[in-house]
Write an enzyme that holds these catalytic residues in place. Structure first.
Site, PDB file in Angstrom:
ATOM      1  N   TYR A 146       0.814  -1.213   0.000  1.00 48.79           N
ATOM      2  CA  TYR A 146       0.000   0.000   0.000  1.00 48.79           C
ATOM      3  C   TYR A 146       0.851   1.268   0.000  1.00 48.79           C
ATOM      4  O   TYR A 146       0.414   2.316  -0.483  1.00 48.79           O
ATOM      5  CB  TYR A 146      -0.928   0.037   1.221  1.00 48.79           C
ATOM      6  CG  TYR A 146      -2.028  -0.994   1.210  1.00 48.79           C
ATOM      7  CD1 TYR A 146      -2.354  -1.711   0.066  1.00 48.79           C
ATOM      8  CD2 TYR A 146      -2.745  -1.264   2.365  1.00 48.79           C
ATOM      9  CE1 TYR A 146      -3.357  -2.656   0.068  1.00 48.79           C
ATOM     10  CE2 TYR A 146      -3.758  -2.207   2.382  1.00 48.79           C
ATOM     11  CZ  TYR A 146      -4.062  -2.899   1.231  1.00 48.79           C
ATOM     12  OH  TYR A 146      -5.061  -3.835   1.244  1.00 48.79           O
ATOM     13  N   LYS A 156       3.472 -15.327   2.636  1.00 45.04           N
ATOM     14  CA  LYS A 156       3.488 -16.095   1.386  1.00 45.04           C
ATOM     15  C   LYS A 156       4.940 -16.368   1.030  1.00 45.04           C
ATOM     16  O   LYS A 156       5.422 -16.063  -0.065  1.00 45.04           O
ATOM     17  CB  LYS A 156       2.760 -15.324   0.284  1.00 45.04           C
ATOM     18  CG  LYS A 156       2.437 -16.168  -0.952  1.00 45.04           C
ATOM     19  CD  LYS A 156       1.479 -17.308  -0.678  1.00 45.04           C
ATOM     20  CE  LYS A 156       1.153 -18.027  -2.000  1.00 45.04           C
ATOM     21  NZ  LYS A 156       0.464 -19.320  -1.759  1.00 45.04           N
ATOM     22  N   ASP A 175      -3.065 -18.001   1.774  1.00 46.34           N
ATOM     23  CA  ASP A 175      -4.204 -18.657   1.144  1.00 46.34           C
ATOM     24  C   ASP A 175      -4.774 -19.746   2.041  1.00 46.34           C
ATOM     25  O   ASP A 175      -6.000 -19.889   2.178  1.00 46.34           O
ATOM     26  CB  ASP A 175      -3.832 -19.214  -0.234  1.00 46.34           C
ATOM     27  CG  ASP A 175      -2.487 -19.934  -0.248  1.00 46.34           C
ATOM     28  OD1 ASP A 175      -1.776 -19.918   0.765  1.00 46.34           O
ATOM     29  OD2 ASP A 175      -2.153 -20.504  -1.313  1.00 46.34           O
ATOM     30  N   ASP A 219      -5.362  -6.689   6.024  1.00 48.16           N
ATOM     31  CA  ASP A 219      -6.560  -5.991   5.570  1.00 48.16           C
ATOM     32  C   ASP A 219      -7.648  -6.999   5.217  1.00 48.16           C
ATOM     33  O   ASP A 219      -8.815  -6.863   5.605  1.00 48.16           O
ATOM     34  CB  ASP A 219      -6.193  -5.135   4.352  1.00 48.16           C
ATOM     35  CG  ASP A 219      -7.299  -4.170   3.947  1.00 48.16           C
ATOM     36  OD1 ASP A 219      -8.340  -4.109   4.640  1.00 48.16           O
ATOM     37  OD2 ASP A 219      -7.133  -3.485   2.928  1.00 48.16           O
ATOM     38  N   ASP A 239     -10.976  -8.493   8.003  1.00 49.20           N
ATOM     39  CA  ASP A 239     -12.376  -8.377   7.586  1.00 49.20           C
ATOM     40  C   ASP A 239     -13.039  -9.746   7.539  1.00 49.20           C
ATOM     41  O   ASP A 239     -14.204  -9.905   7.923  1.00 49.20           O
ATOM     42  CB  ASP A 239     -12.475  -7.705   6.218  1.00 49.20           C
ATOM     43  CG  ASP A 239     -12.394  -6.193   6.307  1.00 49.20           C
ATOM     44  OD1 ASP A 239     -12.308  -5.668   7.426  1.00 49.20           O
ATOM     45  OD2 ASP A 239     -12.424  -5.526   5.261  1.00 49.20           O
TER      46      ASP A 239
END
Length: 408
Positions: A179, A229, A262, A286, A290
């Site tokens: 970001y 990852k 994942d 992020d 959620d």
């Protein structure tokens, strides 16, 4: 800007001359409590917009009942942020609000935003005030719990046997990663647009969020899962190496595990009870925070905290300002009350009082009181407004049986 493929590749995609803009080296994170336990605290209250003033009033009553019962003071001092600050000061987070926050022991924020300001220039939108606050206060870590309360299990979209007993804390890094990494942009390369971002973390950025996560996990059930990852991304391999070093050396009581993002996304739905504390970078956090929030069934029950290397943190409910019900006494104040509990636990060094607030929220649900967002058809519960919900929680705080450690 037009580039050839070769020039673009040299600039962004692999030239040894490419040097990203690194963030400065960060100082060592020193712990979650901004202040030591004391008899009087100064807390800035940012009521904000929409339902913010209503849930703030309900929370003030609860905090007042708590502090009166246990002989300490929390001085709540109002300041402006968001749309109300734009209307009064033409600035979504005025300098005087910033200075008051920085001088406080902690900050309690309700919510910001509303249709009224949606078409303003970006610098005069409520959300810009929130971003300014996070930047100027150095808030690099977000803590978002997802605890499924037994009284509200049916509000979750998942089966009872999957979500019953779930209590997860997601620790998300807020100021780095893809970001904020540079270079970034959209350029024209050989006649077509190419978009690019830079997923980047420095060692010191990872170290400080790892220390937050270790601190949090050590105050919970002592299990920490780091999400990355690393099988694909070099930046994730560095993440894994640094997190491992920090936790194994400095948090020997914390059980550390690693999981690819994942798989973590799948496991949060498949068997969320395996998790206690999760730490991840900005983009993974992020998404996963959620996802975790939906285990609970209602944003109206979810608190959060944003903290920095030192100084006060900011504690706020996850929900928005709900301008469509503002002023109608329909809002749910419980997420803000639970945010106050997080403030007591992580900023004000009063974990027992924090637990009492959390117990009081469960007790009010046991009494069968529900605001509209958590009321279900045929549940036999009483529909109440924001004001009454706050009053009943305050009454429970004044009378609930407590451990001797608090009463002493």
């Amino acid at each position: 800007m037009k580039l050839s493929i070769t020039a673009f590749a040299c600039l962004v995609l692999g030239s040894s001359a490419f040097v990203p803009n690194l963030s400065p080296t960060f100082t060592t994170y020193s712990g979650l409590n901004a202040v030591s336990r004391k008899d009087s605290y100064d807390v800035t209250l940012l009521s904000g917009d929409g339902i913010g003033p209503e849930i703030s009033e309900a929370t003030k009553e609860v905090i007042g009942a708590l502090s009166e019962r246990f002989g300490f003071k929390i001085n709540l001092n109002d300041a402006l942020i968001g749309g109300v600050a734009i209307d009064e000061k033409n600035d979504p987070f005025p300098e005087e609000s910033l200075q008051q926050c920085l001088a406080s022991d902690s900050v309690l924020l309700a919510c910001i935003g509303g249709y009224k300001w949606d078409n303003n220039p970006r610098e005069l939108r409520p959300e810009s005030g929130l971003l300014k606050m996070r930047k100027e206060m150095g808030l690099f870590a977000n803590l978002r719990p997802a605890k499924v309360l037994p009284q509200l299990i049916e509000a979750s979209t998942l089966k009872r046997e999957v979500v019953e007993g779930v209590d997860v804390m997601v620790v998300r890094e807020l100021t780095g990663d893809v970001y904020f990494g540079t270079p970034k942009g959209i350029d024209v390369v050989d006649g077509q647009r190419v978009g690019y971002n830079n997923m980047i973390y420095s060692e010191s950025e990872i170290e400080r969020i790892a220390r937050v996560a270790g601190d949090v996990a050590s105050k919970r059930d002592g299990k920490l899962c780091s999400v990355d990852k690393a099988n694909v991304l070099d930046v994730s391999q560095l993440w894994r190496d640094v997190v491992t070093d920090v936790i194994t050396k400095d948090f020997k009581d914390v059980e550390l595990s690693h999981m690819y993002v994942d798989n973590a996304a799948m496991q949060l739905i498949r068997w969320p009870k395996q998790f206690d504390t999760i730490v991840c970078g900005n983009i993974f956090g992020d998404i996963l925070s959620d996802e975790a929030s939906m285990l609970v069934g209602s944003l109206g029950m979810l608190p959060s905290a944003s903290i920095g290397e030192s100084g006060p943190g900011v504690f706020e409910p996850c929900h928005g300002s709900a301008p469509d019900i503002a002023g109608e006494d329909k809002a749910n104040p419980l997420a803000m009350i639970l945010s106050a509990a997080m403030m007591l636990r992580y900023d004000l060094d009063r974990p027992d009082e924090a637990q009492l607030l959390e117990d009081a929220v469960e007790a009010v649900l046991d009494k069968g009181l529900r605001t509209a967002d958590i009321k279900q058809e045929g549940d036999g519960c009483k529909l109440v407004g924001c004001k009454e919900m706050g009053e009943v929680v305050a009454e429970i705080v004044s009378t609930l049986n407590v451990k001797e450690s608090i009463a002493a």
